[in-house]
Enzyme design. Structure first.
Site, PDB file in Angstrom:
ATOM      1  N   VAL A  83       0.916  -1.053   0.018  1.00 14.22           N
ATOM      2  CA  VAL A  83      -0.005   0.204   0.100  1.00 14.22           C
ATOM      3  C   VAL A  83       0.979   1.485  -0.007  1.00 14.22           C
ATOM      4  CG1 VAL A  83      -1.974   1.339   1.321  1.00 14.22           C
ATOM      5  CG2 VAL A  83      -1.824  -1.282   0.979  1.00 14.22           C
ATOM      6  N   CYS A  84       2.041   1.080   0.875  1.00 15.91           N
ATOM      7  CA  CYS A  84       2.751   2.254   1.084  1.00 15.91           C
ATOM      8  C   CYS A  84       3.358   2.732  -0.424  1.00 15.91           C
ATOM      9  CB  CYS A  84       4.060   2.063   1.801  1.00 15.91           C
ATOM     10  SG  CYS A  84       3.392   1.408   3.579  1.00 15.91           S
ATOM     11  N   SER A  85       3.632   1.760  -1.243  1.00 19.89           N
ATOM     12  CA  SER A  85       4.395   1.809  -2.438  1.00 19.89           C
ATOM     13  C   SER A  85       3.440   2.641  -3.432  1.00 19.89           C
ATOM     14  CB  SER A  85       4.751   1.045  -3.019  1.00 19.89           C
ATOM     15  OG  SER A  85       5.869   0.312  -2.059  1.00 19.89           O
ATOM     16  N   GLN A  86       2.110   2.896  -3.277  1.00 14.46           N
ATOM     17  CA  GLN A  86       1.214   3.463  -4.222  1.00 14.46           C
ATOM     18  C   GLN A  86       0.666   4.677  -3.431  1.00 14.46           C
ATOM     19  OE1 GLN A  86      -1.674   0.642  -5.805  1.00 14.46           O
ATOM     20  NE2 GLN A  86       0.074  -0.261  -6.912  1.00 14.46           N
TER      21      GLN A  86
END
Lengths: 200, 190
Positions: free
Chosen positions: A93-96
């Site tokens: 999730v963090c990477s988006q």
């Protein structure tokens, strides 16, 4: 007889290769996010903040990816601030989340708001990770050392040393106007954040 | 001879394991019946509904798109690969509109996995997307896929007109060249 055995062995290897190896490889596909580590489903929240709407946001200084450091109070009387804490680099999730904010600069500008991204990762990790996102328009701060000190100050350091996925909207007077300590497994809805900026 | 068979067996086990060791390397499988049955909110825009040749109503199913083929892009506003790929996908759509046989027979639709209508509208405005984008904030499309959604994913379905979708192509990952991708699709449909 020896020749027959050799032929049988060669045939065995050929069939092994054909059925066990070659066919699955033909069917393989390249993942869209091959560098992302999936930690699986985590406890939604693993901390308890005492901060609430109306409190003065704790001040801090942190090193940022582009060099130098950033201090929250430098925006006092100048700009509203959104702090976006994300748990860890290279996770789903963090990477988006930040790439999503990266295409909404106009919305943050419209409400005179500075976005600051924070993780407990170190600068080299943040460098490699954010390069995958394209060029980010907002500063990315490293809360690596003392480890997670700012996350701890905000009451959102999880027991495994990463921060929660949390958003703090701070007005020009340094007052917390909105906070969302979000389920770590899911993305906060953009419109909820933008609605809060509209209220400032 | 026994040792040769033993080596052969080890070979089989090792090779069979390789695809499982590489995360996400298995081929995407799409359950066509599930995909056909998924209900989405119909686009608000009249132009979008007209493009997809949808009947009036608040919802629609992919099987109801009025065309012979539908190209589905599963994307996310938050996905940096989708953002980088957006101009290429726009180009693909533009190319198809210029080819009369494709213009009416093939339609494109984007499904914003996990995205709200607001988030989809942000993506559409930012990248000036001319084909319909549908919000799927509950990840409904996941039900039709054999593995976790990875964006972008492309699915080409052949529409029978009887509520069925036959999956004829899937791809996980960006499309680097719109023209080459179109050639690939055309060759496959022959």
């Amino acid at each position: 007889m020896i020749q027959q055995k050799r032929l049988a062995t060669a045939a065995f290897f050929f069939v092994s290769f054909l059925f066990a190896g070659f066919l699955p490889v033909l069917g393989a596909s390249v993942p869209a996010d091959s560098s992302i580590y999936d930690p699986g489903h985590l406890a939604p929240i693993d901390s308890s903040t005492s901060l609430k709407v109306g409190d003065l946001a704790p001040d801090f200084s942190l090193p940022i990816l582009s060099g130098g450091s950033i201090t929250l109070s430098q925006y006092r009387n100048r700009k509203n601030v959104v702090l976006s804490f994300v748990p860890a680099a290279w996770t789903p999730v963090c990477s988006q989340q930040w790439p999503g904010y990266n295409i909404t600069k106009d919305l943050f500008d419209r409400y005179n708001t500075q976005l600051i991204g924070i993780t407990v990762d170190n600068i080299p990790t943040l460098y490699s990770w954010t390069r995958e996102m394209g060029r980010l328009w907002f500063p990315v701060a490293s809360d690596f050392w003392p480890h997670g000190a700012v996350a701890k100050k905000y009451g959102i350091l999880r027991s495994n040393g990463v921060s929660e996925r949390a958003l703090f909207v701070i007005d020009k007077k340094g007052i917390i106007r909105y906070l969302d300590v979000h389920d770590i497994n899911s993305m906060p809805k953009l419109e909820n954040l933008i609605d809060e900026l509209k209220k400032l | 001879m026994k040792s040769a068979y033993a080596i052969g067996m080890i070979f089989i086990v090792l090779i069979a394991l390789v695809p499982k060791l590489v995360k996400g390397s298995e081929q995407l499988k799409v359950n066509s019946d599930t995909l056909a049955s998924l209900k989405f909110d119909a686009p608000e825009s009249l132009a979008d509904r007209k493009y997809l040749k949808l009947h009036d109503g608040p919802n629609f199913r992919l099987a109801e798109v009025g065309a012979k083929y539908v190209i589905i892009e599963i994307f996310s506003m938050y996905c940096p690969i989708c953002q980088r790929d957006a101009p290429v996908i726009n180009q693909l759509h533009d190319l198809m509109l210029k080819i009369p046989t494709l213009k009416d027979n093939v339609k494109m639709v984007g499904i914003g996995a996990g995205n709200t209508p607001y988030e989809v509208s942000v993506f559409r405005k930012k990248f000036n997307v001319s084909f319909p984008l549908i919000a799927d904030d509950n990840f409904a499309v996941q039900k039709a896929l054999s593995q976790n959604i990875r964006t972008p994913t492309f699915i080409v379905g052949k529409l029978s007109g009887a509520g069925k979708v036959e999956i004829i192509f899937t791809r996980v990952g960006a499309i680097k060249d719109a023209g080459e991708f179109l050639k690939e699709l055309l060759a496959m449909s022959k």
